[in-house]
Each structure stands twice: as C-alpha cells, then as structure tokens.
Write an enzyme that holds these catalytic residues in place. Structure first.
Site, short mmCIF file in Angstrom:
data_model
loop_
_atom_site.label_atom_id
_atom_site.label_comp_id
_atom_site.label_asym_id
_atom_site.label_seq_id
_atom_site.Cartn_x
_atom_site.Cartn_y
_atom_site.Cartn_z
N ASN A 1 0.81 -1.33 0.00
CA ASN A 1 0.07 -0.05 -0.02
C ASN A 1 0.94 1.22 0.09
O ASN A 1 1.68 1.66 1.13
CB ASN A 1 -0.79 0.01 1.28
N ASP B 1 -0.36 -3.99 11.64
CA ASP B 1 -2.02 -4.91 11.27
C ASP B 1 -2.77 -3.92 12.28
O ASP B 1 -2.28 -3.52 13.27
CB ASP B 1 -2.00 -6.14 11.89
N LYS C 1 -5.76 13.75 10.10
CA LYS C 1 -5.84 12.26 10.40
C LYS C 1 -4.56 11.58 10.55
O LYS C 1 -4.28 10.97 11.79
CB LYS C 1 -6.46 11.63 9.28
N TYR D 1 -13.12 2.41 7.63
CA TYR D 1 -14.09 2.75 8.29
C TYR D 1 -14.15 4.24 8.63
O TYR D 1 -14.81 4.85 9.57
CB TYR D 1 -14.33 2.11 9.58
N LYS E 1 0.25 3.86 2.79
CA LYS E 1 0.73 3.73 4.12
C LYS E 1 2.16 3.95 3.81
O LYS E 1 2.93 4.38 4.98
CB LYS E 1 0.47 2.04 4.43
N PHE F 1 -10.09 6.05 4.05
CA PHE F 1 -10.50 4.44 3.47
C PHE F 1 -11.18 3.81 4.53
O PHE F 1 -11.41 4.23 5.64
CB PHE F 1 -9.28 3.73 2.96
P1 IMP Z 1 -4.64 -3.02 8.19
O1 IMP Z 1 -4.38 -4.19 9.03
O2 IMP Z 1 -4.34 -1.79 7.89
O3 IMP Z 1 -4.75 -3.77 6.33
O4 IMP Z 1 -6.37 -2.79 8.58
C1 IMP Z 1 -7.39 -3.59 8.45
C2 IMP Z 1 -8.61 -2.96 7.95
O5 IMP Z 1 -8.97 -2.06 9.33
C3 IMP Z 1 -8.72 -2.27 6.97
O6 IMP Z 1 -9.11 -3.10 5.72
C4 IMP Z 1 -9.63 -1.20 7.31
O7 IMP Z 1 -11.20 -1.66 7.01
C5 IMP Z 1 -9.57 -0.86 8.40
N1 IMP Z 1 -8.49 0.13 9.01
C6 IMP Z 1 -7.23 0.36 9.29
N2 IMP Z 1 -6.76 1.42 9.16
C7 IMP Z 1 -7.99 2.08 9.10
C8 IMP Z 1 -7.87 3.33 9.07
O8 IMP Z 1 -7.18 4.65 9.38
N3 IMP Z 1 -9.21 4.12 8.79
C9 IMP Z 1 -10.30 3.24 8.63
N4 IMP Z 1 -10.14 1.91 8.48
C10 IMP Z 1 -8.92 1.38 8.70
#
Ligand code: IMP
Length: 206
Positions: A13, A73, A178, A157, A16, A155
């Site tokens: 990503n 994560d 943010k 939530y 990120k 993105f």
């Molecule tokens: P990841 O571990 O960063 O991939 O996050 C897992 C899931 O949590 C993502 O697919 C989003 O749905 C949610 N998520 C993670 N970080 C955020 C954020 O900063 N804002 C909103 N949703 C998030």
C-alpha cells in the site's frame, strides 16, 4: 544498496508507505516498500490477533529479503459488538468485502444503539523484525461510530469513525490532520523512539 541501514516496510500500500516514511524520517535509514520486490505477493494473515499478523508479515519479509522489516496490522474494536470486528476488520462483511460493504454492515449491526454506547477504538500493532531482534509497539485512538457515513476522503471505516474530542469523522478531516492523530501515527511515533535507541546501541547485525 547498503544492507546495514535499509528497512523494508511489509506493505504494497503506497499510501501507508508514504505515511510511515514521513514519520520514520530522521532515523538515518533507507526505507523501502514491497514495490521494490514485485515477486513478493500478499502475505496471508492467518493469525488470530493483531500482533500475530504483524509478526507473520514482518518475519516473512525479513526471511525473504534478508533485510530488517516493519509490518503493521490494524483493527477496529467496537464495544457494543464485544470488541468485533478487531483483527477481522478487513473481512467483516465477507472474505473480499469492500470498504462500503463493511461500513454498511457496521451501521446495520449498531442500528438502534444510542450514541453513548457506540464507543470504539482503532488499534494498530507494529512489528519490527531483523535477524537479531523482534520489537513490537501499538497505537490506539478512542472514538465513536457515527449513525451514518460522513465525508468522502480516507478509506475503510473512516466515514463512520469520529475520534474522541473531535467533531469530524476521519473522512471529513484533512489527511494531514488524520495522519497526525491516528492509531498508526501513535504506534509509529513510539516505534521510532525504540528504533532510535536500538540503532544507536548498535545491537543490530543486519
Ligand atoms: P490493515 O491491517 O491496515 O490492513 O487494516 C485492516 C482493516 O482495518 C482495513 O481493511 C480497514 O478496513 C480498517 N482500517 C485500518 N486502518 C484504518 C484507518 O486508518 N481508517 C479506517 N479504517 C482502517
């Protein structure tokens, strides 16, 4: 490329990557992402906790590249849902669920729940792995799930998460705002301090 001072972020990503890069700047490290290793595909997140998944990703990338790796994560913990979806946040509405499907499912699940019981938090766990050590940190931001979506940016939530002491959802905020207060920013800020000490001590052998 110097092996000694390169850190691989275990993510494809690019959004990120730039967020992590800008916070970790000043460590004197060359920070690269998985775009430099196109042969590495998505790593399956088979853990049942955030820390397990972060460690799985960081260990895998360190083993494949031979370079120190940093993985994250994140989960959204909703009190009215007993902490769900947590580690399963990406897959809340199903295996390949879109952000919109996850948001819709959340709003339906919380239908009728009053404002004061809509408390929730984002939690990020970071794992750093090199051939010598494993270091972990976490970052948490408290807030509430709104009753409908607000804002179009961001993105996941973001449209339904309003951080405590703010009037805007993450989606309604400028991304700089943010990224200053987010769960990931808090975890990265703490990890930066740990890595500063770690690299200063010279305990690393990569
Ligand atoms: P990841 O571990 O960063 O991939 O996050 C897992 C899931 O949590 C993502 O697919 C989003 O749905 C949610 N998520 C993670 N970080 C955020 C954020 O900063 N804002 C909103 N949703 C998030």
């Amino acid at each position: 490329m110097s092996r000694r001072k390169t850190l691989v972020l275990a993510t494809h990503n690019t959004h990120k990557q730039s967020e992590m890069n800008s916070i970790l700047t000043g460590l004197g490290l060359t920070i690269i992402g998985l775009d430099k290793f196109p042969e590495i595909k998505d790593i399956e997140e088979t853990g049942t906790t955030l820390i397990e998944n972060a460690l799985i990703k960081a260990r895998t990338i360190q083993a494949i590249t031979g370079l120190p790796s940093l993985a994250d994560d994140t989960g959204l913990e909703v009190d009215a849902l007993n902490g769900s979806p947590g580690v399963y946040s990406a897959r809340y509405a199903g295996e390949n669920a879109t952000f919109e499907e996850n948001v819709t499912k959340m709003l339906v699940a919380l239908k009728g729940i009053p404002d004061e019981k809509r408390t929730a938090r984002f939690r990020t766990v970071l794992a750093f792995v090199d051939s010598n050590s494993e270091l972990c940190e976490n970052g948490v931001i408290e807030g509430k799930i709104t009753k409908k979506a607000y804002g179009i940016d961001g993105f996941g939530y973001d449209p339904i998460f309003r951080p405590k002491n703010y009037d805007l959802t993450f989606s309604e905020m400028q991304s700089e705002q943010k990224n200053r207060i987010s769960h990931r920013a808090i975890a990265l800020g703490k990890m930066k301090i740990i890595l500063e000490t770690y690299y200063k001590k010279g305990e690393f052998i990569d």
